[in-house]
Design an enzyme around this catalytic site. Structure first.
Site, PDB file in Angstrom:
ATOM      1  N   GLU A 139      12.779  -1.003   7.282  1.00 43.25           N
ATOM      2  CA  GLU A 139      11.948  -0.443   6.043  1.00 43.25           C
ATOM      3  C   GLU A 139      12.652   0.862   5.701  1.00 43.25           C
ATOM      4  O   GLU A 139      12.624   1.901   6.527  1.00 43.25           O
ATOM      5  CB  GLU A 139      10.693   0.447   6.564  1.00 43.25           C
ATOM      6  CG  GLU A 139       9.755  -0.987   7.292  1.00 43.25           C
ATOM      7  CD  GLU A 139       8.384  -0.666   7.295  1.00 43.25           C
ATOM      8  OE1 GLU A 139       7.382  -1.263   6.701  1.00 43.25           O
ATOM      9  OE2 GLU A 139       7.857   0.232   8.015  1.00 43.25           O
ATOM     10  N   HIS A 172       7.739   3.242  13.576  1.00 38.87           N
ATOM     11  CA  HIS A 172       7.583   3.204  12.192  1.00 38.87           C
ATOM     12  C   HIS A 172       8.189   4.767  11.817  1.00 38.87           C
ATOM     13  O   HIS A 172       7.879   5.865  12.368  1.00 38.87           O
ATOM     14  CB  HIS A 172       6.248   3.158  11.830  1.00 38.87           C
ATOM     15  CG  HIS A 172       5.827   3.032  10.250  1.00 38.87           C
ATOM     16  ND1 HIS A 172       5.802   3.916   9.458  1.00 38.87           N
ATOM     17  CD2 HIS A 172       5.829   2.028   9.672  1.00 38.87           C
ATOM     18  CE1 HIS A 172       5.487   3.589   8.415  1.00 38.87           C
ATOM     19  NE2 HIS A 172       5.702   2.106   8.595  1.00 38.87           N
ATOM     20  N   GLU A 206       6.986   6.802   9.593  1.00 38.18           N
ATOM     21  CA  GLU A 206       5.853   7.904   9.539  1.00 38.18           C
ATOM     22  C   GLU A 206       5.844   8.546  11.302  1.00 38.18           C
ATOM     23  O   GLU A 206       5.280   9.600  11.204  1.00 38.18           O
ATOM     24  CB  GLU A 206       4.483   7.180   9.207  1.00 38.18           C
ATOM     25  CG  GLU A 206       4.748   7.002   7.579  1.00 38.18           C
ATOM     26  CD  GLU A 206       3.681   5.726   7.343  1.00 38.18           C
ATOM     27  OE1 GLU A 206       2.918   5.399   7.875  1.00 38.18           O
ATOM     28  OE2 GLU A 206       4.247   5.569   5.922  1.00 38.18           O
ATOM     29  N   SER A 238       7.027  -1.366  -0.225  1.00 39.58           N
ATOM     30  CA  SER A 238       6.731  -1.522  -1.598  1.00 39.58           C
ATOM     31  C   SER A 238       6.852  -2.860  -1.995  1.00 39.58           C
ATOM     32  O   SER A 238       7.039  -3.405  -3.098  1.00 39.58           O
ATOM     33  CB  SER A 238       7.487  -0.675  -2.581  1.00 39.58           C
ATOM     34  OG  SER A 238       7.236   0.535  -2.318  1.00 39.58           O
ATOM     35  N   LYS A 282      -2.231   1.178   8.412  1.00 40.82           N
ATOM     36  CA  LYS A 282      -1.951   2.491   8.597  1.00 40.82           C
ATOM     37  C   LYS A 282      -3.253   3.257   9.021  1.00 40.82           C
ATOM     38  O   LYS A 282      -4.330   2.788   9.421  1.00 40.82           O
ATOM     39  CB  LYS A 282      -1.224   3.136   7.392  1.00 40.82           C
ATOM     40  CG  LYS A 282       0.165   2.302   7.009  1.00 40.82           C
ATOM     41  CD  LYS A 282       0.954   3.185   6.074  1.00 40.82           C
ATOM     42  CE  LYS A 282       2.285   2.422   6.074  1.00 40.82           C
ATOM     43  NZ  LYS A 282       3.030   3.072   4.937  1.00 40.82           N
ATOM     44  N   ASN A 300       0.494  -3.772   7.859  1.00 39.52           N
ATOM     45  CA  ASN A 300      -0.076  -2.414   8.645  1.00 39.52           C
ATOM     46  C   ASN A 300      -0.614  -1.552   7.740  1.00 39.52           C
ATOM     47  O   ASN A 300      -0.484  -1.046   6.599  1.00 39.52           O
ATOM     48  CB  ASN A 300       1.411  -1.741   8.793  1.00 39.52           C
ATOM     49  CG  ASN A 300       1.530  -0.393   9.323  1.00 39.52           C
ATOM     50  OD1 ASN A 300       0.491  -0.083   9.861  1.00 39.52           O
ATOM     51  ND2 ASN A 300       2.626   0.548   9.213  1.00 39.52           N
ATOM     52  N   GLY A 345       5.900   3.151   0.102  1.00 38.12           N
ATOM     53  CA  GLY A 345       4.827   3.814  -0.460  1.00 38.12           C
ATOM     54  C   GLY A 345       5.184   4.414  -1.666  1.00 38.12           C
ATOM     55  O   GLY A 345       4.108   5.104  -2.426  1.00 38.12           O
TER      56      GLY A 345
HETATM   57  P1  13P Z   1       4.249   0.015   1.824  1.00 38.71           P
HETATM   58  O1  13P Z   1       4.273  -1.431   1.518  1.00 38.71           O
HETATM   59  O2  13P Z   1       2.912   0.848   1.227  1.00 38.71           O
HETATM   60  O3  13P Z   1       5.404   0.723   1.143  1.00 38.71           O
HETATM   61  O4  13P Z   1       4.405   0.422   3.212  1.00 38.71           O
HETATM   62  C1  13P Z   1       5.337  -0.014   3.840  1.00 38.71           C
HETATM   63  C2  13P Z   1       5.299   0.211   5.331  1.00 38.71           C
HETATM   64  O5  13P Z   1       5.423   1.070   5.695  1.00 38.71           O
HETATM   65  C3  13P Z   1       4.797  -0.754   6.236  1.00 38.71           C
HETATM   66  O6  13P Z   1       5.014  -0.600   7.634  1.00 38.71           O
END
Ligand code: 13P
Length: 249
Positions: free
Chosen positions: A166, A94, A96, A212, A11, A9, A172
Site C-alpha cells: 500500500e 498498516h 496508519e 484508492s 478502519k 479494511n 485515501g
Molecule cells: P483507500 O482504499 O481508502 O485508499 O484505503 C486503502 C487502505 O488503506 C486499505 O488498508
C-alpha cells in the site's frame, strides 16, 4: 497456487447497526467467486460480525493485535482473544498504525511472530511514502520493511502470510498507483522474496495492492500478473462498490 483475495479494511468506521446493515447487504449481493473475500470491522463489532457471517463465505478479520499473550496493556487485544471469537487472520503493519501509533519494524516483527505462533494468518501491510517515491528510494524502502519484519521467518511460515503493498501516497487520496507501477513493485517484491527464500515461497505468496482501489480501476489493476487482489479502504464501506471490486477479480 496462490489465492486471489479481496479484503475490506473498514478502519474506524461504522457503528453496530451500520456494520450489520453493510454485512447483510454484502452477504445478499456476494457474487460467486473463487477469490477469498474478507472484511475487517472495528474491534467492538468483530464478535457480532463473526456471528452475522456464520453461514457466509465472507471472512471476518482483525485490523490489529498486540504481541503480548495477555497482561497490563490497556486498550490492547491479544491473538487468543481474536481466536476465541473465531477470527484467525489479522492485519499487521498498516501505514496508519506506523504513522499515528508509532509502530516500528521491530514492533511489527514481534506482532507477526506472536500471530504466527498462535497459528493465525497475517496480512502484512507496507509501502513507501511520497518522498521515497519522488527520491527514487521506493524499492529500497519496501525491501527494508519486508526484511526487518519478515525475513527472519522460516520458509514454512510464509504459507500463513499475505502481503498488502500500500503506497502511502495512494491511501485515501484518490491517487492510485498506475497498474504498471503496481505490477513493477509487486514483481520486485516477489523477486526480493525469491532471493531471500526460494521460488516456491515467492510463487505461492499472495500480494495484494491497496490505495484508492475503486470499481473503475480495480479490473485493470487486478489484471496484472503479480497483483493477486486488493486491500480496499473507502470503497469497501459502500456495498455496491465493494461488490463491483469483488466482481473485477
Ligand atoms: P483507500 O482504499 O481508502 O485508499 O484505503 C486503502 C487502505 O488503506 C486499505 O488498508
Amino acid at each position: 497456487m496462490r489465492s486471489k483475495i479481496v479484503a475490506g479494511n473498514w478502519k474506524m468506521n461504522k457503528n453496530l447497526e451500520e456494520t450489520e446493515a453493510l454485512l447483510a447487504e454484502l452477504s445478499a449481493k456476494l457474487p460467486d467467486t473463487n477469490a477469498e473475500v474478507m472484511v475487517a470491522p472495528t474491534y467492538v463489532n468483530l464478535n457480532n460480525a463473526v456471528r452475522h457471517l456464520e453461514s457466509s463465505k465472507i471472512e471476518v478479520i482483525a485490523q490489529n493485535m498486540h504481541f503480548a499473550e495477555s497482561g497490563a496493556y490497556t486498550g490492547e487485544i491479544s491473538a487468543d482473544m481474536l481466536l476465541n471469537i473465531g477470527i484467525d487472520t489479522v492485519i499487521i503493519g498498516h501505514s496508519e498504525r506506523r504513522a499515528y501509533f508509532g509502530e516500528t519494524d521491530e514492533i511489527l516483527a514481534k506482532k507477526v511472530s506472536a500471530a504466527l505462533k498462535k497459528g493465525m494468518r497475517v496480512m502484512f501491510c507496507f509501502g513507501e511514502e511520497l518522498e521515497d517515491r519522488k527520491s527514487g528510494n521506493h524499492f529500497k524502502v519496501v525491501e527494508s520493511q519486508l526484511k526487518n519484519a519478515l525475513f527472519s521467518l522460516e520458509a514454512s511460515e510464509w504459507s500463513k502470510i499475505i502481503l498488502a503493498y500500500e503506497p502511502v501516497w495512494a491511501i485515501g487520496t484518490g491517487e492510485t498507483a498506475s497498474p504498471e507501477q503496481a505490477q513493477e513493485m509487486h514483481a520486485f517484491i516477489r523477486k526480493t522474496i525469491m532471493e531471500a527464500y526460494d521460488t516456491s515461497v515467492a510463487t505461492n505468496i499472495s500480494i495484494l495492492y491497496g490505495g484508492s482501489v475503486k470499481p473503475g480501476n480495480a479490473e485493470e489493476i487486478f489484471s496484472k500478473p503479480d497483483v493477486d487482489g486488493g486491500l480496499i479502504g473507502g470503497a469497501s464501506l459502500i456495498a455496491d462498490d465493494f461488490i463491483a471490486i469483488i466482481k473485477a477479480i
